[in-house]
Motif scaffolding. Structure first.
Motif, PDB file in Angstrom:
ATOM      1  N   SER A  80       0.812  -1.218   0.000  1.00 10.96           N
ATOM      2  CA  SER A  80       0.000   0.000   0.000  1.00 10.96           C
ATOM      3  C   SER A  80       0.850   1.274   0.000  1.00 10.96           C
ATOM      4  O   SER A  80       0.325   2.378  -0.046  1.00 10.96           O
ATOM      5  CB  SER A  80      -0.918   0.026   1.226  1.00 10.96           C
ATOM      6  OG  SER A  80      -0.170   0.197   2.409  1.00 10.96           O
TER       7      SER A  80
ATOM      8  N   GLN B 146      -5.219   7.924   1.827  1.00 15.60           N
ATOM      9  CA  GLN B 146      -4.092   7.350   2.556  1.00 15.60           C
ATOM     10  C   GLN B 146      -3.408   8.420   3.393  1.00 15.60           C
ATOM     11  O   GLN B 146      -3.457   9.603   3.063  1.00 15.60           O
ATOM     12  CB  GLN B 146      -3.058   6.790   1.576  1.00 15.60           C
ATOM     13  CG  GLN B 146      -3.527   5.580   0.799  1.00 15.60           C
ATOM     14  CD  GLN B 146      -2.450   5.123  -0.147  1.00 15.60           C
ATOM     15  OE1 GLN B 146      -2.192   5.767  -1.148  1.00 15.60           O
ATOM     16  NE2 GLN B 146      -1.802   4.007   0.185  1.00 15.60           N
TER      17      GLN B 146
ATOM     18  N   GLY C  47      -4.897   2.755  -2.415  1.00 12.66           N
ATOM     19  CA  GLY C  47      -5.063   4.195  -2.229  1.00 12.66           C
ATOM     20  C   GLY C  47      -4.551   4.979  -3.411  1.00 12.66           C
ATOM     21  O   GLY C  47      -3.678   4.529  -4.127  1.00 12.66           O
TER      22      GLY C  47
END
Length: 108
Positions: free
Chosen positions: A29, A48, A105
């Protein structure tokens, strides 16, 4: 796995980009980018968390209702969903940005 990106390479990637940022690294991520905002920083809140490291230039950074002066070497944290932007910054401002948090994200 890529684990090193030189400053020179990051500048080349930014110059090739049609945007004011270039993605340099992704792992899970986490995403690392180089960001050189144009005359106006029109960012919208992100999904994020993010970290900014000022590598060149100076200016002001606005996070929600707080404004701070920023310059080379400064570290900034922005929680996911927070309104933020750079303002009154020098034309040469350049930032490392690290996004992390929920998978998938978006950075910009």
């Amino acid at each position: 796995m890529r684990f090193h990106v030189s400053f020179a390479e990051s500048l080349r990637q930014l110059q090739k980009s049609d945007d004011d940022f270039a993605v340099l690294f992704e792992h899970g991520s986490m995403r690392g980018i180089i960001f050189g905002p144009d005359e106006i920083d029109g960012q919208e809140p992100h999904i994020q968390d993010e970290i900014y490291l000022v590598i060149r230039g100076s200016g002001e950074f606005e996070l929600e209702d707080k404004i701070v002066q920023v310059g080379v070497g400064d570290f900034l944290f922005v929680p996911a969903g927070a309104t933020h932007r750079f303002r009154n910054f020098t034309a040469d401002i350049l930032l490392w940005v690290i996004f992390y948090g929920p998978e998938g994200g978006e950075s910009e």
